[in-house]
Scaffold this active site. Structure first.
Site, short mmCIF file in Angstrom:
data_model
loop_
_atom_site.label_atom_id
_atom_site.label_comp_id
_atom_site.label_asym_id
_atom_site.label_seq_id
_atom_site.Cartn_x
_atom_site.Cartn_y
_atom_site.Cartn_z
N GLY A 177 1.46 2.18 10.76
CA GLY A 177 2.39 3.31 10.67
C GLY A 177 3.02 3.70 11.99
O GLY A 177 3.64 4.75 12.09
N GLU A 185 -7.30 4.55 7.33
CA GLU A 185 -7.12 5.99 7.05
C GLU A 185 -8.35 6.58 6.37
O GLU A 185 -8.68 7.74 6.56
CB GLU A 185 -5.83 6.20 6.23
CG GLU A 185 -4.60 6.03 7.10
CD GLU A 185 -3.39 5.44 6.41
OE1 GLU A 185 -3.31 5.49 5.16
OE2 GLU A 185 -2.51 4.92 7.12
N GLU A 194 -6.18 -5.19 10.13
CA GLU A 194 -5.16 -4.17 10.41
C GLU A 194 -5.55 -3.40 11.67
O GLU A 194 -6.35 -2.46 11.60
CB GLU A 194 -5.06 -3.18 9.24
CG GLU A 194 -4.65 -3.80 7.93
CD GLU A 194 -4.07 -2.75 6.98
OE1 GLU A 194 -2.91 -2.86 6.63
OE2 GLU A 194 -4.81 -1.82 6.62
N ASN A 202 0.87 -1.17 0.00
CA ASN A 202 0.00 0.00 0.00
C ASN A 202 0.91 1.23 0.00
O ASN A 202 1.49 1.57 1.02
CB ASN A 202 -0.90 -0.03 1.26
CG ASN A 202 -1.73 1.24 1.39
OD1 ASN A 202 -1.77 2.07 0.47
ND2 ASN A 202 -2.40 1.39 2.52
N SER A 254 2.60 -2.24 10.49
CA SER A 254 4.04 -2.27 10.81
C SER A 254 4.73 -3.58 10.43
O SER A 254 5.64 -4.04 11.13
CB SER A 254 4.25 -1.93 12.29
OG SER A 254 3.81 -0.61 12.54
N HIS A 305 -9.94 0.94 4.34
CA HIS A 305 -8.66 1.14 5.03
C HIS A 305 -8.87 2.13 6.20
O HIS A 305 -9.65 3.07 6.08
CB HIS A 305 -7.60 1.70 4.06
CG HIS A 305 -6.25 1.72 4.68
ND1 HIS A 305 -5.85 2.74 5.52
CD2 HIS A 305 -5.21 0.84 4.63
CE1 HIS A 305 -4.61 2.48 5.94
NE2 HIS A 305 -4.21 1.33 5.41
N LYS A 325 0.09 4.26 -0.34
CA LYS A 325 -0.56 5.46 0.22
C LYS A 325 -0.34 6.67 -0.71
O LYS A 325 -0.30 6.50 -1.91
CB LYS A 325 -0.07 5.71 1.64
CG LYS A 325 -0.19 4.44 2.50
CD LYS A 325 -0.07 4.68 3.96
CE LYS A 325 -0.19 3.33 4.66
NZ LYS A 325 -0.38 3.43 6.06
#
Ligand code: PGA
Length: 246
Positions: free
Chosen positions: A172, A98, A166, A8, A210, A96, A10
């Site tokens: 992150g 985010e 996730e 990903n 991570s 996701h 991003k």
């Protein structure tokens, strides 16, 4: 089941950087890796042309990080799922963290996206996961089952989708979930899928949060972990190739 190694990217990279990374990655991956692994790239939409050109003739597949769940229409600033299909996207991320937490995407929107991707024969990767507060207050299973049930409301019989677990607190942050935490969450998701979906045993479940070249081998060896979704560590071709080879 082949292990799935997904990147990903991003909102990183320019088209020329994307091409350079892919050239390096292709040179680092031995051809026989594709017998055991599937390698997927999720670039920003403005990189799709570059990714399409660079992956042509390879077995690397790619998908979109986002799309609007309609064929076409008056949706300024959005890109439709059919347009993504035209660009050669075979996969799409849906839900996701985010997008859930920064872009405030609702569960209703995510359900529409799952449905639209499946209708368009694009394989959605449904991302689910709990925040630290939810975990601390014992709501892990409730959150995961709610996110699964809501996104799959109209599509429980579909067989062409993936789930990515996730945990929000591991994305992150450098704080990877422990083996027991991953095992517990993945077993819960597997049981939920078996109980509620037509092909629950066959749906791949990825872990994300991570993942690095130092921990990918151990994570990929865990029960019910059928692949990994890698953010930060996927931006560098050398590191990502090590994850793919682990
Ligand atoms: P990370 O991101 O590997 O940088 O934690 C994972 C993701 O956002 O899918």
């Amino acid at each position: 089941m082949k292990k799935i190694i997904a990147a990903n990217w991003k909102m990183y990279k320019t088209p020329s950087e994307a091409k350079k990374t892919l050239k390096e990655l292709i040179s680092l991956l031995p051809a026989d890796i594709f017998n055991q692994k599937e390698v997927l790239i999720f670039p920003s939409p403005v990189l799709l042309q570059a990714v399409a050109e660079e992956t042509k003739g390879t077995q690397i597949a790619y998908g979109t990080q986002n799309f609007y769940p309609a064929e076409e229409g008056a949706f300024t600033g959005e890109t439709g799922i059919a347009q993504m299909r035209d660009f050669g996207c075979q996969y799409a991320l849906v839900g996701h963290s985010e997008r859930r937490h920064i872009l405030n995407e609702s569960e209703e929107m995510l359900q529409q996206k799952m449905h639209a991707a499946l209708q368009e024969k694009i394989t959605p990767v449904l991302c689910i996961g709990e925040t630290l507060e939810e975990r601390k207050s014992g709501q892990l299973e409730e959150v995961l089952s709610r996110q699964l049930a809501s996104a799959l409301q109209d599509d429980k019989d579909a067989d062409n989708f993936l789930v990515a677990y996730e945990p929000v607190w591991a994305i992150g942050t450098g704080e990877v979930a422990g083996e027991q935490e991953i095992l517990q969450a993945h077993a819960f998701v597997r049981n939920w899928l078996v109980k509620n979906c037509k092909n629950g045993q066959e749906i791949p479940i990825l872990y994300g949060g991570s993942v690095k070249s130092e921990n990918s081998k151990q994570i990929l060896a865990l029960d019910n972990v059928n692949g990994v979704l890698v953010g930060g560590a996927s931006l560098n071709a050398t590191i990502f190739s090590k994850i793919a080879l682990s």
